[in-house]
Design an enzyme around this catalytic site. Structure first.
Site, short mmCIF file in Angstrom:
data_model
loop_
_atom_site.label_atom_id
_atom_site.label_comp_id
_atom_site.label_asym_id
_atom_site.label_seq_id
_atom_site.Cartn_x
_atom_site.Cartn_y
_atom_site.Cartn_z
N ASN A 102 16.33 33.94 -42.74
CA ASN A 102 15.30 33.12 -42.10
C ASN A 102 15.29 31.68 -42.57
O ASN A 102 14.82 30.80 -41.85
CB ASN A 102 13.91 33.75 -42.32
N ILE A 135 6.38 30.00 -40.25
CA ILE A 135 6.13 30.70 -41.51
C ILE A 135 6.44 32.19 -41.36
O ILE A 135 5.55 33.04 -41.46
CB ILE A 135 4.68 30.48 -41.99
N LYS A 157 7.37 35.97 -42.11
CA LYS A 157 7.15 36.85 -43.27
C LYS A 157 8.23 37.92 -43.26
O LYS A 157 8.55 38.50 -42.21
CB LYS A 157 5.76 37.49 -43.18
N SER A 158 8.83 38.16 -44.42
CA SER A 158 9.68 39.33 -44.57
C SER A 158 9.57 39.85 -45.99
O SER A 158 9.47 39.07 -46.93
CB SER A 158 11.14 39.01 -44.23
N TYR A 217 -6.28 37.69 -46.87
CA TYR A 217 -5.13 38.57 -47.09
C TYR A 217 -5.28 39.41 -48.36
O TYR A 217 -4.55 40.38 -48.56
CB TYR A 217 -3.81 37.78 -47.17
P1 NAP Z 1 6.41 37.33 -38.18
O1 NAP Z 1 6.69 36.55 -39.40
O2 NAP Z 1 6.73 36.73 -36.85
O3 NAP Z 1 7.13 38.75 -38.22
C1 NAP Z 1 7.09 39.56 -39.33
C2 NAP Z 1 7.85 40.83 -38.97
O4 NAP Z 1 9.20 40.52 -38.63
C3 NAP Z 1 7.93 41.81 -40.14
O5 NAP Z 1 7.85 43.11 -39.56
C4 NAP Z 1 9.31 41.56 -40.72
O6 NAP Z 1 9.83 42.77 -41.29
C5 NAP Z 1 10.11 41.18 -39.49
N1 NAP Z 1 11.21 40.23 -39.77
C6 NAP Z 1 11.14 39.11 -40.56
N2 NAP Z 1 12.32 38.44 -40.52
C7 NAP Z 1 13.14 39.14 -39.68
C8 NAP Z 1 14.47 38.95 -39.25
N3 NAP Z 1 15.21 37.91 -39.65
N4 NAP Z 1 15.00 39.88 -38.39
C9 NAP Z 1 14.27 40.92 -37.96
N5 NAP Z 1 13.00 41.15 -38.34
C10 NAP Z 1 12.43 40.26 -39.19
O7 NAP Z 1 4.86 37.73 -38.10
P2 NAP Z 1 3.58 37.63 -39.02
O8 NAP Z 1 3.83 38.18 -40.37
O9 NAP Z 1 2.46 38.15 -38.20
O10 NAP Z 1 3.33 36.05 -39.14
C11 NAP Z 1 3.88 35.28 -40.19
C12 NAP Z 1 2.81 34.78 -41.12
O11 NAP Z 1 1.83 34.02 -40.41
C13 NAP Z 1 1.95 35.87 -41.81
O12 NAP Z 1 2.66 36.51 -42.82
C14 NAP Z 1 0.79 35.05 -42.27
O13 NAP Z 1 1.12 34.32 -43.46
C15 NAP Z 1 0.58 34.09 -41.10
N6 NAP Z 1 -0.45 34.54 -40.12
C16 NAP Z 1 -1.51 33.72 -39.88
C17 NAP Z 1 -2.51 34.11 -38.99
C18 NAP Z 1 -3.66 33.21 -38.74
O14 NAP Z 1 -4.67 33.65 -38.15
N7 NAP Z 1 -3.60 31.97 -39.16
C19 NAP Z 1 -2.42 35.35 -38.32
C20 NAP Z 1 -1.32 36.16 -38.57
C21 NAP Z 1 -0.33 35.74 -39.46
P3 NAP Z 1 10.08 43.02 -42.86
O15 NAP Z 1 8.96 42.35 -43.62
O16 NAP Z 1 10.02 44.51 -42.95
O17 NAP Z 1 11.44 42.46 -43.16
#
Ligand code: NAP
Length: 275
Positions: free
Chosen positions: A242, A230, A232-233, A50
């Site tokens: 969240n 986990i 992310k926002s 990252y």
């Molecule tokens: P996510 O957490 O499912 O979604 C993030 C998106 O949702 C962002 O656009 C965020 O916008 C929005 N959001 C967050 N809370 C919200 C809410 N309550 N209402 C409406 N929209 C909301 O997806 P992700 O970031 O892909 O996954 C989470 C974490 O998993 C990553 O940050 C990373 O740490 C980890 N990850 C791991 C892998 C792996 O290969 N192990 C791969 C991908 C991700 P805003 O930020 O603009 O609020």
């Protein structure tokens, strides 16, 4: 808001809700962590890939939260798989984070064509024994990858972090994890950027029934099934939303309705992707 922890198979425990940090850069992630810490987040998920571990470390230091109250995960970049390269990989992560250990170290992707996840895992066992990480686990491992890993080394991962949300429910992966006593952790728990799951009328109806937001309903679906999530926002109000999911319950019927949103075939194939 206090987040419950669930036990891991090595005697430690993991907070069931954590903060995702991809794709936040150093400056932004530091601010987000300080906001999140003030809201009660104690579990942070990052990765060497990252490029934000320095910012994560700065945010942790500025938060004023004691190290032993925090659960920090990082992931080994694929470039450091094989032989004992994971030692240098983790040491560089710790240096960037400004920490002397992490709580959980994951193999970020199996990269099966490279065929180095078993030797990497042997080094992970050594790193855990040296105290540089409390727990060791994997990410994006399919059941067959787990069979190889466990068969060759006899050491079972504590966690398998996989893509998982109501559209991508990973039934086979979850069953395999459970059969080995591995906790399943959900990445993209609310569907990632562009989160179409939040636009579902089913989620909207349940949100209305429970008086909660769509995001809270989806995150509750994870924790009620024993998953770790986990989200992310970068948005303070969403960070607050969240984590405020431990004061209501979905019924079995509501859980089942959400699970029906699954779209078979959606989601990454970790035999073909990763770094
Ligand atoms: P996510 O957490 O499912 O979604 C993030 C998106 O949702 C962002 O656009 C965020 O916008 C929005 N959001 C967050 N809370 C919200 C809410 N309550 N209402 C409406 N929209 C909301 O997806 P992700 O970031 O892909 O996954 C989470 C974490 O998993 C990553 O940050 C990373 O740490 C980890 N990850 C791991 C892998 C792996 O290969 N192990 C791969 C991908 C991700 P805003 O930020 O603009 O609020």
């Amino acid at each position: 808001m206090t987040v419950p922890s669930i036990p891991l198979n090595d005697g430690t425990a993991i907070p069931q809700l954590g903060l995702g940090t991809w794709p936040l850069d150093d400056a932004e992630v530091s601010d987000v962590i300080q906001t999140a810490a003030g809201l009660g987040y104690r579990h942070i998920d990052t990765a060497a890939k990252y490029g934000n571990e320095k910012g994560v470390g700065a945010g942790i230091a500025a938060s004023g939260i004691a190290r032993d109250e925090l659960f920090v995960t990082t992931k080994l970049d694929g470039a450091f798989q094989g032989d004992d390269r994971a030692i240098a990989g983790l040491e560089a992560s710790l240096d960037r984070l400004g920490l002397d250990h992490v709580d959980l170290l994951l193999i970020h992707w199996p990269l099966p064509k490279r065929g180095e996840f078993v030797s990497t895992w042997r080094t992970f066992i050594e790193l855990r024994d040296r105290g540089l990480t409390r727990s060791i686990g994997v990410s994006n491992f399919k059941p067959a990858h787990l069979e190889t890993l466990i068969g060759e080394t006899g050491v079972v991962p504590a966690v398998n972090q996989i893509e998982l949300n109501p559209l991508v429910i990973r039934t086979a992966e979850r069953a395999a994890n459970a059969s080995h006593g591995i906790v399943t952790e959900s990445w993209s728990p609310i569907g990632g950027d562009g989160a179409s799951v939040l636009d579902s009328p089913v989620i909207a109806t349940i949100a209305e029934e429970t008086g909660k937001s769509a995001g809270q309903v989806v995150l509750r679906w994870h924790v009620q099934q024993g998953l770790v999530a986990i989200p992310k926002s970068r948005t303070p109000s969403r960070l607050a939303d969240n984590i405020a999911i431990f004061d209501f319950e979905l019924t079995d019927a509501q859980l089942a309705e959400i699970t029906k949103l699954a779209q078979p075939g959606l989601g990454v194939d970790s035999d073909l992707t990763g770094h």
